[in-house]
Design a protein around this motif. Sequence first.
Motif, mmCIF file in Angstrom:
data_model
loop_
_atom_site.group_PDB
_atom_site.id
_atom_site.type_symbol
_atom_site.label_atom_id
_atom_site.label_comp_id
_atom_site.label_asym_id
_atom_site.label_seq_id
_atom_site.Cartn_x
_atom_site.Cartn_y
_atom_site.Cartn_z
ATOM 1 N N ALA A 25 2.465 -14.911 -7.974
ATOM 2 C CA ALA A 25 2.435 -13.633 -8.700
ATOM 3 C C ALA A 25 1.021 -13.265 -9.138
ATOM 4 C CB ALA A 25 3.354 -13.708 -9.918
ATOM 5 N N LEU A 26 0.193 -14.267 -9.449
ATOM 6 C CA LEU A 26 -1.149 -13.989 -9.959
ATOM 7 C C LEU A 26 -2.122 -13.592 -8.859
ATOM 8 C CD1 LEU A 26 -1.603 -16.797 -12.647
ATOM 9 C CD2 LEU A 26 -1.170 -14.357 -13.024
ATOM 10 N N LEU A 27 -1.911 -14.111 -7.660
ATOM 11 C CA LEU A 27 -2.821 -13.770 -6.558
ATOM 12 C C LEU A 27 -2.484 -12.368 -6.044
ATOM 13 C CD1 LEU A 27 -2.872 -17.168 -4.627
ATOM 14 C CD2 LEU A 27 -4.663 -16.218 -6.094
ATOM 15 N N PRO A 28 -3.420 -11.439 -6.135
ATOM 16 C CA PRO A 28 -3.109 -10.051 -5.751
ATOM 17 C C PRO A 28 -3.085 -9.841 -4.240
ATOM 18 C CG PRO A 28 -5.411 -10.228 -6.389
ATOM 19 C CD PRO A 28 -4.801 -11.582 -6.632
ATOM 20 N N VAL A 29 -2.193 -8.974 -3.801
ATOM 21 C CA VAL A 29 -2.154 -8.567 -2.395
ATOM 22 C C VAL A 29 -3.215 -7.489 -2.195
ATOM 23 C CG1 VAL A 29 -0.754 -7.550 -0.558
ATOM 24 C CG2 VAL A 29 0.307 -9.060 -2.251
ATOM 25 N N PRO A 30 -4.111 -7.638 -1.227
ATOM 26 C CA PRO A 30 -5.144 -6.621 -0.991
ATOM 27 C C PRO A 30 -4.538 -5.239 -0.772
ATOM 28 C CG PRO A 30 -5.603 -8.598 0.287
ATOM 29 C CD PRO A 30 -4.240 -8.782 -0.295
ATOM 30 N N ASP A 31 -5.187 -4.244 -1.313
ATOM 31 C CA ASP A 31 -4.719 -2.863 -1.205
ATOM 32 C C ASP A 31 -5.190 -2.283 0.131
ATOM 33 O OD1 ASP A 31 -3.664 -0.404 -1.655
ATOM 34 O OD2 ASP A 31 -5.218 0.247 -3.067
ATOM 35 N N VAL A 32 -4.381 -2.455 1.165
ATOM 36 C CA VAL A 32 -4.711 -1.944 2.487
ATOM 37 C C VAL A 32 -3.686 -0.891 2.891
ATOM 38 C CG1 VAL A 32 -5.888 -4.038 3.249
ATOM 39 C CG2 VAL A 32 -3.428 -3.844 3.564
ATOM 40 N N GLN A 33 -4.112 0.055 3.700
ATOM 41 C CA GLN A 33 -3.250 1.172 4.079
ATOM 42 C C GLN A 33 -2.304 0.808 5.226
ATOM 43 O OE1 GLN A 33 -3.136 4.021 2.275
ATOM 44 N NE2 GLN A 33 -4.590 2.929 0.962
ATOM 45 N N ASN A 34 -2.734 -0.097 6.088
ATOM 46 C CA ASN A 34 -1.905 -0.499 7.216
ATOM 47 C C ASN A 34 -0.711 -1.307 6.718
ATOM 48 O OD1 ASN A 34 -0.774 -1.864 9.449
ATOM 49 N ND2 ASN A 34 -2.701 -1.764 10.569
ATOM 50 N N PRO A 35 0.534 -0.827 6.888
ATOM 51 C CA PRO A 35 1.703 -1.556 6.356
ATOM 52 C C PRO A 35 1.888 -2.931 6.977
ATOM 53 C CG PRO A 35 2.401 0.268 7.761
ATOM 54 C CD PRO A 35 0.932 0.432 7.542
ATOM 55 N N ALA A 36 1.541 -3.072 8.251
ATOM 56 C CA ALA A 36 1.671 -4.377 8.897
ATOM 57 C C ALA A 36 0.681 -5.370 8.297
ATOM 58 C CB ALA A 36 1.451 -4.247 10.403
ATOM 59 N N LEU A 37 -0.535 -4.911 8.025
ATOM 60 C CA LEU A 37 -1.546 -5.783 7.441
ATOM 61 C C LEU A 37 -1.199 -6.118 5.991
ATOM 62 C CD1 LEU A 37 -4.194 -7.178 8.124
ATOM 63 C CD2 LEU A 37 -5.420 -5.138 7.306
ATOM 64 N N TRP A 38 -0.657 -5.137 5.260
ATOM 65 C CA TRP A 38 -0.239 -5.399 3.881
ATOM 66 C C TRP A 38 0.861 -6.464 3.847
ATOM 67 C CZ3 TRP A 38 4.056 -5.577 0.903
ATOM 68 C CH2 TRP A 38 3.887 -5.602 -0.474
ATOM 69 N N ARG A 39 1.813 -6.351 4.738
ATOM 70 C CA ARG A 39 2.900 -7.335 4.784
ATOM 71 C C ARG A 39 2.365 -8.725 5.135
ATOM 72 N NH1 ARG A 39 6.769 -8.989 2.288
ATOM 73 N NH2 ARG A 39 7.260 -6.776 1.973
ATOM 74 N N PHE A 40 1.358 -8.777 6.024
ATOM 75 C CA PHE A 40 0.750 -10.056 6.391
ATOM 76 C C PHE A 40 0.197 -10.755 5.150
ATOM 77 C CE2 PHE A 40 -3.280 -12.244 7.263
ATOM 78 C CZ PHE A 40 -2.826 -13.283 8.061
ATOM 79 N N PHE A 41 -0.561 -10.038 4.342
ATOM 80 C CA PHE A 41 -1.126 -10.639 3.134
ATOM 81 C C PHE A 41 -0.036 -10.956 2.118
ATOM 82 C CE2 PHE A 41 -5.090 -8.465 4.593
ATOM 83 C CZ PHE A 41 -5.882 -9.600 4.671
#
Length: 279
Positions: A25-41
């Motif tokens: 929960a503490l490690l933030p997911v990078p704010d990327v626009q690509n939904p596939a890349l966001w899901r990867f992180f």
Amino acid sequence: MNLKKAGRTSVKILLFLGLWALLAALLPVPDVQNPALWRFFAELIPLLSTVVLTLVFYRHEKLRISYFLLHNKERGLFLGLVTGLIWLLLPLLLLFFFNQMTFTGVHEIEWLGLWFLSAFLNTVMQEFLIRGYIYQLLWDRYNPLAAIIITSIIFLLLHGGAIEAGLVPALNVLTMSFLMSALLEYTESIWAPVTAHFIWNAFGALIFGAVELAADYPPLLETRFAEKKLICCPDLKLEGSVIVLLMNIFLTAWIVFFYRREKRAKASHETKGKEAVAK
């Protein structure tokens, strides 16, 4: 039962799960626009949390990491592949044959390979979280049966949506965990449940649209399930099917049968060897 031993083991399991949830929960997911890349992180961060905590807790307990992680990789991958394909494809064929499932369209998916990679990371995270440190701690402190039952209950509790959906989905999740643990014991390789689980998740969700992962995972095929006797919860797709429950039980029994047969054959061979030496 040694209550002090049980208490210490319970505290260790709760501490491991609590730290995992906190770290993820503490490690933030990078704010990327690509939904596939966001899901990867979004899948990578919980996996990294699991790996780090697993190594720390393994080191603290001085557990034999090689028992599950390094032994029989080829055997694990092969039997996981065979089990996963039967586990996914046979229920799909039966539901299609009984008109419980229809394909209504095809979607175009961008970055399909990255979506598959994300599904793989999610699968590895789940298996290492449940059948990694926690499983082996219970295995070492008690016995394999205790490890299977307790980790399967934890696995079910982590899938709270299945419990809320009803008896069949909850039993599907519980027996699915029994099946993965049976594969683990039979092959002595965590790569067997990882492979079977990955086939179920990735191909079931991304190709057939028949398995529910996170809502943003795109299906290649648009699949519709009928609300009939074999499907209690159409929204849950395969997870709401009685056929999947029966398949989980059958495959688990099948693996246990071969596991016991191999054990008996090995014991008989060792006995004959001792008798030969004695002569």
